[in-house]
Design a protein around this motif. Sequence first.
Motif, short mmCIF file in Angstrom:
data_model
loop_
_atom_site.label_atom_id
_atom_site.label_comp_id
_atom_site.label_asym_id
_atom_site.label_seq_id
_atom_site.Cartn_x
_atom_site.Cartn_y
_atom_site.Cartn_z
N GLY A 1 -92.06 -15.16 13.11
CA GLY A 1 -91.37 -16.44 13.35
C GLY A 1 -90.06 -16.23 14.06
N HIS A 2 -89.31 -17.33 14.25
CA HIS A 2 -88.09 -17.27 15.04
C HIS A 2 -87.05 -16.32 14.46
N ASP A 3 -86.91 -16.27 13.13
CA ASP A 3 -85.89 -15.40 12.53
C ASP A 3 -86.16 -13.94 12.87
N HIS A 4 -87.41 -13.53 12.75
CA HIS A 4 -87.79 -12.16 13.07
C HIS A 4 -87.62 -11.89 14.57
N LEU A 5 -88.09 -12.80 15.39
CA LEU A 5 -88.01 -12.64 16.83
C LEU A 5 -86.56 -12.55 17.31
N ALA A 6 -85.68 -13.35 16.71
CA ALA A 6 -84.28 -13.36 17.14
C ALA A 6 -83.61 -12.02 16.89
N GLN A 7 -84.06 -11.29 15.89
CA GLN A 7 -83.47 -9.97 15.63
C GLN A 7 -83.73 -9.02 16.78
N TYR A 8 -84.83 -9.23 17.49
CA TYR A 8 -85.13 -8.43 18.68
C TYR A 8 -84.46 -9.01 19.93
N LEU A 9 -84.56 -10.31 20.10
CA LEU A 9 -84.08 -10.94 21.33
C LEU A 9 -82.56 -10.91 21.47
N ALA A 10 -81.85 -10.89 20.36
CA ALA A 10 -80.40 -11.07 20.41
C ALA A 10 -79.69 -9.99 21.20
N THR A 11 -80.27 -8.80 21.30
CA THR A 11 -79.65 -7.75 22.11
C THR A 11 -80.58 -7.26 23.21
N ASN A 12 -81.56 -8.09 23.59
CA ASN A 12 -82.41 -7.77 24.73
C ASN A 12 -81.68 -8.18 26.00
N PRO A 13 -81.43 -7.26 26.92
CA PRO A 13 -80.58 -7.57 28.07
C PRO A 13 -81.27 -8.34 29.19
N LYS A 14 -82.55 -8.60 29.04
CA LYS A 14 -83.31 -9.20 30.14
C LYS A 14 -82.94 -10.66 30.39
N TYR A 15 -82.48 -11.35 29.34
CA TYR A 15 -82.35 -12.79 29.41
C TYR A 15 -80.89 -13.23 29.58
N ASP A 16 -80.71 -14.35 30.30
CA ASP A 16 -79.40 -14.98 30.46
C ASP A 16 -79.21 -15.99 29.32
N LEU A 17 -78.83 -15.52 28.17
CA LEU A 17 -78.67 -16.39 27.01
C LEU A 17 -77.36 -17.16 27.09
N PRO A 18 -77.31 -18.36 26.54
CA PRO A 18 -76.06 -19.13 26.52
C PRO A 18 -74.96 -18.39 25.75
N PRO A 19 -73.70 -18.70 26.04
CA PRO A 19 -72.58 -18.04 25.35
C PRO A 19 -72.71 -18.18 23.83
N GLY A 20 -72.39 -17.08 23.15
CA GLY A 20 -72.40 -17.07 21.69
C GLY A 20 -73.71 -16.65 21.07
N LEU A 21 -74.77 -16.52 21.88
CA LEU A 21 -76.07 -16.14 21.32
C LEU A 21 -76.37 -14.66 21.46
N TYR A 22 -75.89 -14.03 22.55
CA TYR A 22 -76.15 -12.60 22.72
C TYR A 22 -75.44 -11.82 21.61
N GLY A 23 -76.18 -10.96 20.95
CA GLY A 23 -75.62 -10.17 19.87
C GLY A 23 -75.49 -10.92 18.56
N ASN A 24 -76.03 -12.14 18.50
CA ASN A 24 -75.87 -12.97 17.30
C ASN A 24 -77.25 -13.50 16.89
N PRO A 25 -78.04 -12.70 16.18
CA PRO A 25 -79.41 -13.13 15.85
C PRO A 25 -79.47 -14.40 15.02
N GLY A 26 -78.50 -14.63 14.14
CA GLY A 26 -78.51 -15.84 13.33
C GLY A 26 -78.38 -17.09 14.18
N ALA A 27 -77.42 -17.09 15.11
CA ALA A 27 -77.23 -18.24 15.98
C ALA A 27 -78.41 -18.42 16.92
N LEU A 28 -78.97 -17.30 17.39
CA LEU A 28 -80.12 -17.39 18.29
C LEU A 28 -81.32 -17.97 17.55
N ALA A 29 -81.56 -17.53 16.32
CA ALA A 29 -82.67 -18.07 15.54
C ALA A 29 -82.49 -19.56 15.31
#
Length: 281
Positions: free
Chosen positions: A223-251
């Motif tokens: 689910g999203h919580d698990h996925l966000a733990q991987y995506l939060a520091t994946n450099p491929k994506y242009d994530l909005p400010p505050g989401l990179y490195g922050n799995p809780g906010a990303l989830a």
Amino acid sequence: MSDLNPFLDPARQQELYGHASRLAGRTGALMRAKTSGRPVPETIVSLVQAHHVQPDRLSLVLDIGCGRGTSSLVISRQLRPRRVVGLDASLSLLTQARGRAQKLPRTPVDFLEGDFHELPLLAKSCDVAVAAFCLYHSPRPQEVIAQIARVLAPGGLAVLVTKGLDSYREMDQLVASSGLDARADRHESLYAAAHSGNLTDLATSSLDVVTVQDEEHTFAFDGHDHLAQYLATNPKYDLPPGLYGNPGALAATLHEFLPDQPLTTRSLITFVVARPKGGPA
């Protein structure tokens, strides 16, 4: 994000690997999701056992791009060479690797900081050289392979490992459909410099290829919580400010824009086994 592929951008590499906890979190999330595919370090060991002329009498094994030392430690325990040297450019990752090795007595592994374009070892000094999931961090992977050829002893063996260009494409599609990065499925692959489709050709620039092995690995995120733990520091994506490195906010953001559901994604893993040119067949 810079137009330069983040895996080839020195500044992004420092961001990605300057803090061992980030890599550990990303890798841990991926490994918890894994449902098929042998552990890569064990496959490396089995390939050495199958193709090295004397796999039970190894003096020196070099693990290039060793990261947190996972492969180095498995190689040491299972192949039992006299010495394993793990090489990486990240001091943070090497510090964690050394700490992990200290918990395993009688494991002869040394970890060195260095540049894989200039391997700090003598010519013809290594029985085995492993380069797993690191060649795509070089804009000139042929130079790294030439260095591997230089340090391999007669009868030595190289094991090169990389991923397919379209690895994790289902993840790209989810990020794009969420609106977090509408171009997520159009960014250049992180593995563009050295991938499943070109690794054999790269290897033959300096080595004689013995065998090539492809294996599909499958990952099921619950689910999203698990996925966000991987995506939060994946450099491929242009994530909005505050989401990179922050799995809780990303989830939380993923929950807001997409129904929570499992995601299955895949990666092709390619192993190329090679010997010094002109060596024994």
